[in-house]
Scaffold this active site. Structure first.
Site, PDB file in Angstrom:
ATOM      1  N   ASP A 188     -51.262 -17.116 -21.651  1.00  0.00           N
ATOM      2  CA  ASP A 188     -51.215 -16.721 -22.764  1.00  0.00           C
ATOM      3  C   ASP A 188     -52.127 -15.193 -22.892  1.00  0.00           C
ATOM      4  O   ASP A 188     -52.838 -15.128 -21.874  1.00  0.00           O
ATOM      5  CB  ASP A 188     -52.224 -17.653 -23.920  1.00  0.00           C
ATOM      6  CG  ASP A 188     -50.935 -17.771 -24.942  1.00  0.00           C
ATOM      7  OD1 ASP A 188     -50.922 -16.747 -25.647  1.00  0.00           O
ATOM      8  OD2 ASP A 188     -50.937 -18.805 -25.510  1.00  0.00           O
ATOM      9  N   TRP A 254     -45.632 -12.877 -26.008  1.00  0.00           N
ATOM     10  CA  TRP A 254     -44.880 -12.764 -27.220  1.00  0.00           C
ATOM     11  C   TRP A 254     -44.220 -11.428 -27.434  1.00  0.00           C
ATOM     12  O   TRP A 254     -44.037 -11.066 -28.576  1.00  0.00           O
ATOM     13  CB  TRP A 254     -45.917 -13.197 -28.452  1.00  0.00           C
ATOM     14  CG  TRP A 254     -47.140 -13.478 -28.171  1.00  0.00           C
ATOM     15  CD1 TRP A 254     -47.296 -15.050 -28.084  1.00  0.00           C
ATOM     16  CD2 TRP A 254     -48.341 -13.058 -27.847  1.00  0.00           C
ATOM     17  NE1 TRP A 254     -48.481 -15.408 -27.864  1.00  0.00           N
ATOM     18  CE2 TRP A 254     -49.137 -14.390 -27.730  1.00  0.00           C
ATOM     19  CE3 TRP A 254     -48.815 -11.856 -27.598  1.00  0.00           C
ATOM     20  CZ2 TRP A 254     -50.628 -14.104 -27.430  1.00  0.00           C
ATOM     21  CZ3 TRP A 254     -50.133 -11.750 -27.380  1.00  0.00           C
ATOM     22  CH2 TRP A 254     -51.027 -12.817 -27.343  1.00  0.00           C
ATOM     23  N   GLY A 255     -43.577 -11.043 -26.470  1.00  0.00           N
ATOM     24  CA  GLY A 255     -42.722  -9.839 -26.694  1.00  0.00           C
ATOM     25  C   GLY A 255     -43.483  -8.515 -26.689  1.00  0.00           C
ATOM     26  O   GLY A 255     -42.903  -7.449 -26.780  1.00  0.00           O
ATOM     27  N   ASP A 275     -44.977 -17.082 -31.928  1.00  0.00           N
ATOM     28  CA  ASP A 275     -44.807 -18.524 -31.902  1.00  0.00           C
ATOM     29  C   ASP A 275     -43.420 -18.809 -32.949  1.00  0.00           C
ATOM     30  O   ASP A 275     -43.451 -18.394 -34.039  1.00  0.00           O
ATOM     31  CB  ASP A 275     -45.796 -19.155 -32.244  1.00  0.00           C
ATOM     32  CG  ASP A 275     -46.969 -19.180 -31.270  1.00  0.00           C
ATOM     33  OD1 ASP A 275     -46.592 -18.595 -30.241  1.00  0.00           O
ATOM     34  OD2 ASP A 275     -48.045 -19.704 -31.424  1.00  0.00           O
TER      35      ASP A 275
END
Ligand code: GLA
Length: 628
Positions: A188, A254-255, A275
């Site tokens: 993450d 996340w892009g 998400d």
């Protein structure tokens, strides 16, 4: 002496060729540069704890789901990764060793207190499965920043609670893979995003500041090279501690940081959006962030629109239409199939969705071609995926709340209109056939999905755009990443209608596209429309794997949508680094046909150059590109 001189000049020639390439990324390299390390020849399948349990995870819950994966037959169908998400850690010891939360993972207890996940991974491996672990690229984690009241956050002093990879890449990767035996890691990026000196997390005094390298909302505020370097260091450590190559690297930023364009060069799967939540609109957002990135997915590296949320909310057992759509769409775009439900409580109709062998086969097809958009509107989309045997999978998605009638044509499938097209419904196995076109009724939020066979338009070859898994946009011509305005903008599941709404944030607009321009228009050169071809900006280089084709033909030109009227573009086709064909410099409103012999060529490269051009004004087309 002479020999020495020769050797030196050869070395010099090599160095200058290498540095020429550094200076000129458009120079042909003769190689495939997208990632092939790690275990992702097809998209990973398995289960992850997050959507079911969030941080409230423990050994019993994970092992029970793993057991059901085996006993239900899902494992035999390909689901094999059992992935821990956030919630497993206790703290980092003063000497740097990470400790497992043994009140939740009892088997990790050791006499000396050092803790070990080895008994846990042994257990997972003994079931014939593989085990995944979770961490963060920064010092601290997502739940520490965004879920301060969640259970199982790391404990101890400020430094003991620094459980992420920052400053610990080598030691942690060695521990997780060489010592503990994990096979998969999800990384993450909250630690690189949420701990700026002015953030509430840092002001609270509980966390040290780390100047953010990532900004999800604004790409210009992300430090793209620094983030790439961190992931590259992880990839190198993974290779170091997995000499057998049995690892999988999952990027989870996340892009942000334009990762939709470069993750393919670094890792095995990469999240293209924030998400997913169990809401129809949110599922569409996540789907959209991956669905038009077919050229950025290949065996070894896939777009990841996030884990399946089948089992909750709009995708629970009372919403089978939506649940089936979610699964079919993920299958079509080669997304990882990671179950996110508590398998102990998953009703049979939902287990049957996970177990749909026909759709799993579509997702796992060895060709590795993500579906391409054949028809595009806000209400209805048609996606077509070329399978390794030359047949197609086709999905018709009704995004709207109204029933729709859709016409599916042979042309959508690149099949001839004068021969029968056979369809097999991948939910019901019902077979039908049509010639030229057929009309289909689609319920609100339904996705019809079929396997289709027919007579191909190109009897003895393929359009290049039917084979996106064999095309790598090594340089896509985007110099300044811009947010993609075509992604569905749902009401935020977290903020509701506070603030100004969901604005375009995911960079990637202007990236290379199959059967469309970089800005999603239909390809057109000099007034002539092309149903098939690749659209990309000028100053780009596409690498193409050649699977025994002998001839490449293409019509090249500047797309009519270009706003740059004066600057010409030169198109060149290389085979294993050698020039095979080149165009004259072509201005807008003209085209040229190129024909290149490619027998025995392994890597084709398609290079379009226009020195000094402002790239976003110069979309070009490799139209009607055919391999025979
Ligand atoms: C982020 C990720 C999620 C999940 C959580 C854990 O939000 O995107 O998939 O891993 O962190 O905290």
């Amino acid at each position: 002496m002479r020999l020495f001189l020769l050797a030196t000049s050869a070395a010099l020639a090599l160095t200058s060729a290498a540095s020429a390439r550094e200076i000129d990324p458009l120079a042909p390299s003769g190689r495939w540069s997208a990632n092939t390390a790690g275990q992702a020849q097809t998209p990973p399948m398995g289960w992850n704890s997050w959507n079911a349990f969030f941080t409230d995870v423990d050994e019993e819950k994970v092992v029970a789901s793993a057991k059901i994966m085996v006993d239900s037959g899902l494992a035999a169908k390909g689901y094999r990764y059992v992935n821990l998400d956030e919630g497993w850690w206790d703290h980092r010891r003063a000497d740097g060793r990470m400790l497992v939360r043994t009140d939740k993972f009892g088997s990790a207890r050791t006499a000396d207190g050092a803790t070990s996940f080895k008994p846990f991974t042994n257990r997972i491996h003994a079931m014939g499965l593989k085990a995944g672990i979770y961490t963060d690229l920064g010092r601290n984690t997502c739940a520490q920043a965004y879920g301060p009241n969640e259970p199982n956050l790391p404990r101890g002093s400020v430094t003991e609670r620094e459980v992420g990879l920052w400053g610990h890449i080598d030691g942690d990767i060695r521990l997780y893979f060489a010592d503990w035996g994990f096979d998969y890691i999800k990384i993450d990026g909250c630690g690189l995003r949420a701990y700026g000196p002015d953030s509430d997390t840092v002001r609270s005094g509980k966390y040290r500041a780390l100047a953010p390298l990532l900004d999800l909302d604004t790409v210009s505020r992300s430090n793209i090279p620094a983030v790439r370097r961190q992931f590259a260091a992880v990839a190198a450590a993974l290779a170091r501690y997995n000499p057998d190559g049995d690892f999988l690297l999952s990027l989870c930023i996340w892009g942000s940081a334009n990762v939709r364009a470069w993750a393919k060069d670094v890792g095995n799967i990469s999240r293209t959006s924030d998400d997913i939540t169990p809401d129809w609109g949110r599922m569409l957002t996540n789907f959209d962030t991956s669905a038009k990135r077919a050229l950025y997915a290949h065996p070894g590296s896939w777009n990841d629109p996030d884990m399946l949320f089948i089992g909750k909310g709009d995708f629970d057992a009372d919403h089978l239409t939506e649940a089936r759509s979610h699964f079919a769409l993920w299958a079509m775009i080669n997304a990882p199939l990671l179950i996110g439900s508590d398998l102990r409580k998953t009703p049979k109709p939902l287990m049957d969705i996970f177990g749909n062998a026909a759709l799993i086969a579509v997702n796992q097809d060895p060709g590795g071609h993500q579906a391409v958009v054949a028809y595009d509107t806000d209400d209805l989309q048609i996606f077509v995926k070329t399978l390794a045997d030359g047949t197609k999978a086709v999905a018709l998605l009704n995004r709207s709340s109204q029933p729709l009638k859709a016409t599916l044509t042979a042309a959508h499938l690149a099949f001839r209109a004068d021969a029968a097209v056979e369809l097999t419904d991948l939910w019901t196995a019902r077979r039908s056939s049509f010639t030229r076109e057929t009309s289909l009724a689609i319920q609100p939020r339904e996705t019809l999905v079929f396997r289709a066979s027919g007579k191909r338009e190109l009897a003895d070859g393929m359009y290049l755009s039917e084979l996106p898994g064999d095309v790598n946009p090594a340089v896509d011509g985007v110099t300044d990443p811009i947010a993609d305005p075509t992604i569905h903008r749902a009401i935020s599941p977290w903020e509701g209608t506070h603030g100004g709404g969901s604005r375009p944030i995911y960079a990637g607009w202007g990236g290379a596209q199959a059967d469309a321009t970089p800005f999603g228009r239909q390809l057109q050169i000099a007034g002539q429309r092309y149903a098939h071809g690749l659209g990309v900006l000028a100053n780009s280089r596409l690498e193409v794997r050649n699977h025994n084709y002998r001839r490449f033909t293409v019509t090249v030109g500047i797309d009519d949508s270009a706003t740059e009227a004066k600057r010409p573009v030169t198109f060149a086709v290389y085979g294993d680094g050698r020039l095979l064909a080149t165009s004259k410099p072509i201005g807008r409103g003209a085209s040229q046909r190129l024909d290149a012999p490619i027998a025995a060529v392994r890597i084709l490269e398609l290079v379009a150059t226009s020195p000094g051009a402002t790239n976003e004004r110069l979309p070009i087309a490799w139209a009607d590109a055919q391999l025979r």
